[in-house]
Design an enzyme around this catalytic site. Structure first.
Site, PDB file in Angstrom:
ATOM      1  N   GLY A 297       0.538  -1.182   0.041  1.00 21.51           N
ATOM      2  CA  GLY A 297       0.012   0.039   0.009  1.00 21.51           C
ATOM      3  C   GLY A 297       0.811   1.268  -0.037  1.00 21.51           C
ATOM      4  O   GLY A 297       1.720   1.430  -0.731  1.00 21.51           O
ATOM      5  N   SER A 298       0.319   2.231   0.864  1.00 22.94           N
ATOM      6  CA  SER A 298       0.548   3.745   0.584  1.00 22.94           C
ATOM      7  C   SER A 298       2.023   4.151   0.508  1.00 22.94           C
ATOM      8  O   SER A 298       2.639   3.682   1.467  1.00 22.94           O
ATOM      9  CB  SER A 298      -0.302   4.432   1.668  1.00 22.94           C
ATOM     10  OG  SER A 298      -0.044   5.895   1.551  1.00 22.94           O
TER      11      SER A 298
END
Lengths: 139, 390
Positions: free
Chosen positions: A66-67
């Site tokens: 993810g991020s």
């Protein structure tokens, strides 16, 4: 403290000094969203370590996700004094690596999955550099 | 790492303290990843714009860097901010948060970030060419740039993209090198993908199982090119939410996919719809969120009829739509929705996923996007559900 066994990992890399401390083993982690950035508490179920505080612990992470904001979160945890003591991983994740470099958090990477499997939450480990890799001792 | 004379002068601080800090961080990361040199980039894209995410520490970091003279050396765009600065929400969040969110945006603009950007689809503001080297943060934009545009970028941390912007360079490693852009497994999708919802659930699933760069064999039963692109964007954004994958090779779509060497013995995984549908649930809210990644006005116009057809029957009464900062006024579309009994709230240059949604008295928010479905409970602090609306 005496260590019951040590494993040499050829080609593994370490940035930082010698590392020793208590482990939190994590299945999958994004620093944004899976950790409460104000307390350092792991909040994600999928991590397999929900409810643990990362402060002063060595995170042994099987997989990141993810991020890209994760670098900022590591920085924020560090400034608040609740960052992990070190981070150990398989393949190096650029987002996490950047946060660790910026905050001078020791980091170990290129550890094969089969060796990560040997390290459990609650274990006390010592990691040192060797001429061709690193040595992980489980104490 | 080899540095040329210009880069050495940067590292000695001859171009100021901000440049020195920036190149030091990039060189350290590059050395850790085994990079032999730095390369010039044409476009940096920065993440970490929401005050709710980066907090006071992130704001101070930016402030300190700007006070040391930081300026973008190449074209630079930035992600959306939180919704705190938008008219309907300033009163909800209070002055302290609104002022700090404004301050982050002003610092980025003073650095040289394109004030028309503030979007997670920077490729709609400036479309990179094939083989162009970039330093992009924002995982959904990174995977789109590598997989669809044939550009080259690692999945950079938000701070690293900022540093790369300041020196106009990044470390030559990972996705910048062709031999690292090879598939790690072959994934066959056993049914045709026909909408955003299906692309989202498949993408979340692929992200959970990929070892790095999936080679995807799939069919899409969608003729409309604009809608196809939105679907692909959602597939990729969803993969990037549940993995660290910076690239997926989609057969028939990724540039030069047919020239990519597939090593013998790669694992082959087949996905059927039943396996992927474990992510889907029934409708949980009468408020829907569209625009994760952002959607352009033209794209919204294009799919609005599809939304009209389904949203009302699902009981949707209000839609939040997140768009790039430079979006034109959208009064006509809003009026069309209003006539059909649906209120539409446009969030220009902002994103609800990176905002505290509990403060809005929302208990849950429906969405059709895998990425939003993944992050809303974690970052927004409320429930969500993935629904098939278009």
């Amino acid at each position: 403290m005496s260590c019951e066994r040590c494993i040499n990992v050829v080609d593994a890399k370490m940035i930082g000094k010698e590392i020793e401390g208590k482990v939190i083993k994590i299945n999958v982690l994004s620093f944004l969203g899976d950790i409460d950035k104000d307390t350092g508490l792991i909040v994600s179920e999928e991590s397999g370590a929900k409810g643990s505080f990362i402060k002063d612990h060595i995170l042994v992470v099987k997989r990141f996700r993810g991020s890209t904001v994760g670098t900022y979160i590591i920085y924020s945890l560090y400034k608040k004094g609740i960052a992990p003591k070190a981070i150990i991983m398989g393949k190096p994740d650029p987002v996490v690596l950047a946060g660790a470099v910026l905050c001078k958090i020791p980091i170990v990477y290129n550890i094969p999955d089969g060796i990560l499997e040997h390290i459990e939450t609650g274990s006390y480990i010592k990691i040192t550099s060797t001429s061709n890799g690193i040595s992980i001792c489980i104490c | 790492m080899y540095l040329n004379k210009y880069e050495e002068r940067m590292l000695r601080g001859e171009y100021g303290e901000a440049v020195r800090i920036a190149i030091e961080v990039i060189v350290h990361i590059g050395e850790a990843l085994g990079a032999e040199k730095l390369i010039d980039i044409s476009h940096a894209h920065i993440s970490g714009i929401s005050y709710f995410n980066i907090g006071d520490e992130g704001l101070e970091f930016l402030n300190d860097l700007v006070s040391k003279g930081a300026k973008a050396a190449v074209y630079t765009t930035a992600n959306p901010s939180s919704i705190a600065i938008l008219d309907p929400f300033t009163n909800v969040y209070g002055r302290d948060i609104v002022v700090k969110q404004y301050k982050i945006i002003e610092l980025l603009k003073s650095l040289g970030v394109d004030d028309k950007s503030f979007t997670c689809i920077p490729y709609k503001i400036r479309r990179p060419k094939i083989n162009e080297h970039l330093a992009w943060a924002e995982s959904s934009a990174v995977i789109y740039a590598n997989s669809i545009l044939g550009a080259k970028t690692n999945r950079e941390g938000g701070i690293v993209a900022l540093m790369a912007s300041i020196i106009g360079k990044t470390y030559y490693s990972g996705m910048h090198i062709d031999e690292n852009r090879l598939p790690t497994e072959i994934i066959k999708i056993d049914f045709p993908i026909g909408n955003i919802f299906e692309a989202s659930i498949i993408g979340l699933y692929i992200g959970n199982i990929t070892k790095g760069i999936p080679y995807i064999e799939m069919n899409m039963n969608v003729e409309d090119d604009v809608y196809r692109d939105i679907i692909i964007r959602n597939l990729l954004a969803s993969i990037a939410s549940t993995s660290d994958s910076p690239m997926a090779i989609i057969e028939g779509i990724t540039p030069k996919f047919d020239k990519i060497m597939i090593k013998g013995g790669l694992e082959r995984i087949t996905i059927d719809l039943a396996e992927a549908k474990k992510f889907s649930e029934s409708i949980c809210s009468n408020t829907l969120f569209i625009g994760c990644p952002h959607i352009t006005v033209d794209e919204l116009r294009h799919i609005s009829n599809r939304i009209f057809l389904k949203a009302k029957s699902l009981g949707i009464e209000k839609i939040f739509v997140a768009l790039p900062q430079n979006s034109e006024d959208i009064i006509l579309i809003a009026e069309e929705f209003r006539k059909r009994g649906i209120e539409i709230v446009f969030l220009k240059g902002a994103c609800p996923v990176v905002s505290n949604l509990k403060e809005l008295n929302l208990h849950s928010l429906a969405t059709l996007h895998g990425k939003a479905f993944h992050y809303i409970p974690k970052l927004g602090g409320i429930k969500t559900c993935l629904v098939n609306v278009v």
